[in-house]
Design an enzyme around this catalytic site. Structure first.
Site, mmCIF file in Angstrom:
data_model
loop_
_atom_site.group_PDB
_atom_site.id
_atom_site.type_symbol
_atom_site.label_atom_id
_atom_site.label_comp_id
_atom_site.label_asym_id
_atom_site.label_seq_id
_atom_site.Cartn_x
_atom_site.Cartn_y
_atom_site.Cartn_z
ATOM 1 C CE1 TYR A 186 -0.140 2.914 9.645
ATOM 2 C CE2 TYR A 186 0.279 0.853 10.550
ATOM 3 C CZ TYR A 186 -0.567 1.709 9.632
ATOM 4 O OH TYR A 186 -1.980 1.403 9.532
ATOM 5 C CG HIS A 231 -1.980 -1.221 1.438
ATOM 6 N ND1 HIS A 231 -2.369 -1.963 2.568
ATOM 7 C CD2 HIS A 231 -2.185 -2.070 0.501
ATOM 8 C CE1 HIS A 231 -3.127 -2.864 2.222
ATOM 9 N NE2 HIS A 231 -3.040 -2.904 0.859
#
Length: 465
Positions: free
Chosen positions: A128, A65
């Protein structure tokens, strides 16, 4: 283990090796430590959101992605095999990199690079930090996990892995259009400096309040809020109110402060929020002209409204983490200006009297644009730089005499007068007597300004002066 940084074949994709402190209770690490990490080369990317993806089973596989932000990825528990592919336009398009991540490894992923991973243990949490907020309705480019052109060596074969239906139908790399890299925005593109910047930087996006394909009114909050600032890594602010005398009027004062102070303050806020480099153009009018030459450290002391509004803008722009304030003087570009006026007078046989007690150096807009490109592309230290053409300090009368000479007229046809005599009976703003700017700091970056009279000859169409 000490904190360390490693580069990868994918530009700006960085691997951090992290110290993990263990005891009988478990372990501890500094997952994000701005001071230490930026000190060894990690970009100060300004994270604003922390996301965690929990993977219940070994073999859970996600990606590739490409999200519209930079991110710092790690695992908080378990292990993953991670892979990235560069989808940015340029020579690195399609370059991939893989690594196994446990708590001792963290990876910085720049915007435009596709991210994927495969959980190697049950109960793996992939964490993240990102530097933009997630927004609904935004589609992300993606790449087939099993693309044979990438040939990612997944530890668990994809046929045995847990993959979403969407990720099973992603296109192959060969069918993907490269993503454009960050762009440069030129505000005030219709002005004489804006036009020179667009000529020097032909790939930049030109923006004006009206009259161009892209328009933006910085005084319109809705328009500013809707503008895709995240698409730009450099914003050049050539928009300004420059009518020095009109700035002293009631309407001019409002317009001057709106364009020269409020606008730059808004851009500084946007630069902090969206992490772009802000380049702003200043003026010798921030000084009172008592020093014969001004360096970048001289305290500002403006005389009139124009100089005061520009001073406020300079101070606002300095709050942006990545900024250049380019201070200039006596700007000459395309359009009506002092040189063109003198050429016209010379051609019509008129002999003017020109002020001889204001001193400075000309700045041609193409030279200012060239210096802009130099500072930005060489990553010169941020801050304030004086930028003018080089050569000796002159008066306006000296310049007029040279224009007459280049035009085939006798320089002595230009008379000399004082500022006081020229201003008598006129409603003029105060002007600094000394406008010359020291160029040592600019030269220290490797840029050598062209002599003003050399540029003047070319501007006047004389190849051999």
């Amino acid at each position: 283990m000490e904190l360390s940084l490693e580069r990868t074949p994918v530009p700006d994709l960085l691997v951090l090796r992290m110290p993990v402190h263990r005891d009988d209770r478990g372990w501890f690490k500094e997952n994000w430590q701005r001071a230490k990490m930026t000190a060894i080369g990690l970009p100060d990317f300004g994270p604003v959101q922390n996301n965690v993806s929990f993977n219940a089973h070994r073999g859970a596989t996600r990606g590739f992605h490409v999200e519209p932000w930079d991110k710092l990825v790690s695992v908080t528990t378990g292990r993953v095999f991670a892979a990235w592919v560069d989808l940015r336009s340029g020579s690195s398009f399609g370059t991939s990199f893989t690594i196994e991540i446990d708590p001792s490894v963290t990876v910085f992923v720049p915007r435009g690079v596709g991210n994927s991973y495969q959980a190697l243990e049950d109960g793996t949490a992939y964490s993240y930090l990102v530097n933009d907020h997630w927004r609904p309705g935004i589609g992300y480019p993606a790449v087939d996990l099993g693309d044979p052109d990438l040939a990612v060596p997944w530890p668990i074969p994809l046929a045995e892995a847990e993959i979403s239906e969407k990720d099973r139908t992603n296109p192959r790399l060969a069918d993907i259009e490269p993503l454009p890299g960050p762009r440069t925005l030129v505000l005030g593109a219709g002005g004489q400096l804006g036009r020179a910047l667009c000529a020097e930087l032909p790939d930049a996006v030109p923006v004006a309040r009206s009259g161009t394909e892209h328009t933006l009114d910085l005084a319109d909050p809705a328009a500013v809020g809707a503008w895709p600032w995240q698409d730009y890594d450099v914003v050049l602010n050539a928009a300004a109110y420059t009518a020095v005398d009109a700035a002293e009027t009631a309407d001019g004062r409002v317009a001057s402060w709106a364009a020269n102070a409020t606008g730059p303050a808004q851009l500084a806020r946007l630069a902090r929020e969206h992490r772009f480099t802000l380049v702003h153009y200043s003026t010798d009018y921030v000084f009172d002209g008592t020093h014969e030459e001004h360096d970048e450290s001289e305290p500002m002391s403006p005389l009139g409204v124009y100089g005061q509004s520009k001073t406020a803008g300079d101070l606002a722009v300095a709050t942006a983490p990545a900024h250049y304030v380019l201070r200039t003087s006596w700007v000459i570009g395309e359009g009506r200006n002092f040189v063109r006026t003198m050429q016209d007078l010379a051609s019509r046989g008129i002999s003017p009297a020109v002020v001889d007690d204001q001193h400075g150096r000309l700045t041609f807009t193409d030279e200012l644009a060239r210096a802009t490109r130099h500072l930005v592309t060489t990553n010169a230290p941020y801050g304030t730089y004086n930028v003018t053409n080089g050569g000796p300090v002159t008066s306006w009368a000296d310049i007029a005499r040279e224009v007459f000479r280049l035009s085939g007229r006798d320089p002595d046809d230009v008379g000399r007068t004082t500022t006081a005599a020229y201003s008598e009976g006129k409603d003029l703003a105060p002007r600094p007597t000394h406008s010359a700017l020291r160029l040592d700091k600019l030269r220290a970056t490797g840029f050598e300004p062209e002599a003003a009279f050399t540029a003047l000859a070319r501007y006047c169409g004389v190849s051999d002066a």
